[in-house]
Design a protein around this motif. Structure first.
Motif, PDB file in Angstrom:
ATOM      1  N   TYR A   1       0.696  -1.055  -0.060  1.00  0.00           N
ATOM      2  CA  TYR A   1      -0.117   0.074   0.014  1.00  0.00           C
ATOM      3  C   TYR A   1       0.835   1.309  -0.150  1.00  0.00           C
ATOM      4  CZ  TYR A   1      -3.674  -3.130   1.327  1.00  0.00           C
ATOM      5  OH  TYR A   1      -4.524  -4.314   1.494  1.00  0.00           O
TER       6      TYR A   1
ATOM      7  N   HIS B   1      -7.341  -2.916   5.708  1.00  0.00           N
ATOM      8  CA  HIS B   1      -7.671  -1.914   4.384  1.00  0.00           C
ATOM      9  C   HIS B   1      -8.830  -2.459   3.528  1.00  0.00           C
ATOM     10  CE1 HIS B   1      -3.671   0.319   4.346  1.00  0.00           C
ATOM     11  NE2 HIS B   1      -3.243  -0.917   5.033  1.00  0.00           N
TER      12      HIS B   1
ATOM     13  N   ARG C   1     -11.394  -0.845  -1.780  1.00  0.00           N
ATOM     14  CA  ARG C   1     -11.970   0.477  -2.199  1.00  0.00           C
ATOM     15  C   ARG C   1     -12.347   1.397  -1.163  1.00  0.00           C
ATOM     16  NH1 ARG C   1     -17.322  -0.254  -1.821  1.00  0.00           N
ATOM     17  NH2 ARG C   1     -18.080  -2.303  -1.799  1.00  0.00           N
ATOM     18  N   ASP C   2     -12.659   2.488  -1.537  1.00  0.00           N
ATOM     19  CA  ASP C   2     -13.239   3.532  -0.485  1.00  0.00           C
ATOM     20  C   ASP C   2     -14.690   3.113   0.005  1.00  0.00           C
ATOM     21  OD1 ASP C   2     -10.922   4.959  -0.768  1.00  0.00           O
ATOM     22  OD2 ASP C   2     -12.051   6.745  -1.931  1.00  0.00           O
TER      23      ASP C   2
ATOM     24  N   ASP D   1     -11.424   8.410   6.357  1.00  0.00           N
ATOM     25  CA  ASP D   1     -11.241   8.447   5.046  1.00  0.00           C
ATOM     26  C   ASP D   1     -11.836   7.254   4.300  1.00  0.00           C
ATOM     27  OD1 ASP D   1      -9.630   6.443   5.663  1.00  0.00           O
ATOM     28  OD2 ASP D   1      -7.888   7.489   5.219  1.00  0.00           O
TER      29      ASP D   1
ATOM     30  N   LYS E   1     -11.033   4.437   4.039  1.00  0.00           N
ATOM     31  CA  LYS E   1     -10.052   3.243   3.543  1.00  0.00           C
ATOM     32  C   LYS E   1      -9.941   2.008   4.407  1.00  0.00           C
ATOM     33  CE  LYS E   1      -7.678   6.835   0.688  1.00  0.00           C
ATOM     34  NZ  LYS E   1      -8.457   6.458  -0.420  1.00  0.00           N
ATOM     35  N   SER E   2     -10.212   2.034   5.396  1.00  0.00           N
ATOM     36  CA  SER E   2     -10.338   0.940   6.281  1.00  0.00           C
ATOM     37  C   SER E   2     -11.641   1.004   7.321  1.00  0.00           C
ATOM     38  CB  SER E   2      -8.661   1.028   7.258  1.00  0.00           C
ATOM     39  OG  SER E   2      -8.991   2.199   8.168  1.00  0.00           O
TER      40      SER E   2
END
Length: 244
Positions: free
Chosen positions: A76, A198, A201-202, A222, A224-225
């Motif tokens: 990443y 993670h 994708r968003d 965000d 992302k996780s």
């Protein structure tokens, strides 16, 4: 929950969570290092012998994800990396007598072979760019999991692989302290432990689904996780996490 219990959990979180990311913290040590050229062995991402600990953990805990054929390792980008950092990235095992390229898949993951010559050569897992540009995580995928979902047992196995590698960096007395606080040598099984995972994708939501039980999981700001309660034994390994 008593104040003493809360204090114990806080102590565990303080010790355990940063240590699981020790290999990523090491990446920052060489933030000013030049890009590797012409076969030099630095910046190494990980010593090969440490990564073999992760392969051993996958084999030893395979019952968590019996239909997963292997563990891959996914890279990443960090916030330090340029936008095109993945475009020319290469990964290889490199030693005095060893040079083995490791092809990257489209998702920037690679598989790691067992190679006696590389082990005897004390080889390193080497990038051709600054290692401060990247972090990595194990990636376990069972067959048959629907698109947009993750299987809980796969994530539990990823944790075992991650911890096995991270323990190579942790002093014995710290490991002993964590064992005492968690009452187990299997840190991923500690009942209060949640692993940050993670997303591919968003996302805006993550829901753990175990039979008729549905549990909303915490998603990072965000998108992302998301945080997975891998230590909670009330959820089966075959429970799924729906990501939206």
């Amino acid at each position: 929950m008593s104040a003493m219990t809360c204090s114990r959990y806080a102590a565990i979180a303080t010790l355990l969570l940063p240590l699981l990311w020790q290999q990523q913290a090491r990446a920052g040590d060489d933030a000013g290092q030049l890009v590797v050229i012409n076969g030099t062995r630095s910046p190494e991402l990980q010593p090969y012998r440490y990564m073999l600990s992760g392969l051993d953990a996958f084999d030893d805990n395979h019952e968590l994800a019996p239909s997963a054929s292997l563990v891959r390792f996914r890279l990443y980008k960090s916030s330090k990396a340029p936008a095109d950092a993945f475009d020319s990235l290469t990964v290889r095992l490199s030693g005095d007598q060893t040079e083995i390229p490791l092809p990257l898949a489209e998702d920037h993951s690679f598989s790691l072979p067992r190679n006696r010559e590389a082990e005897d050569d004390n080889a390193d897992l080497v990038l051709n760019q600054k290692k401060s540009y990247y972090s990595w995580m194990p990636d376990v995928r069972s067959a048959g999991v629907p698109a947009g979902m993750r299987r809980l047992g796969d994530i539990r196995l990823e944790c075992r692989v991650l911890v096995s590698v991270a323990k190579n960096y942790i002093p014995f007395f710290v490991r002993a302290l964590i064992n005492t606080l968690t009452l187990t040598t299997d840190w991923c099984a500690f009942k209060e432990f949640k692993l940050s995972v993670h997303a591919d994708r968003d996302i805006t939501s993550a829901t753990l689904i175990d039979g008729v039980t549905r549990v909303e999981l915490q998603v990072s700001k965000d998108g992302k996780s998301y945080s997975v309660p891998i230590g909670n034994k009330q959820y089966a390994n075959d429970a799924l996490i729906e990501l939206n």
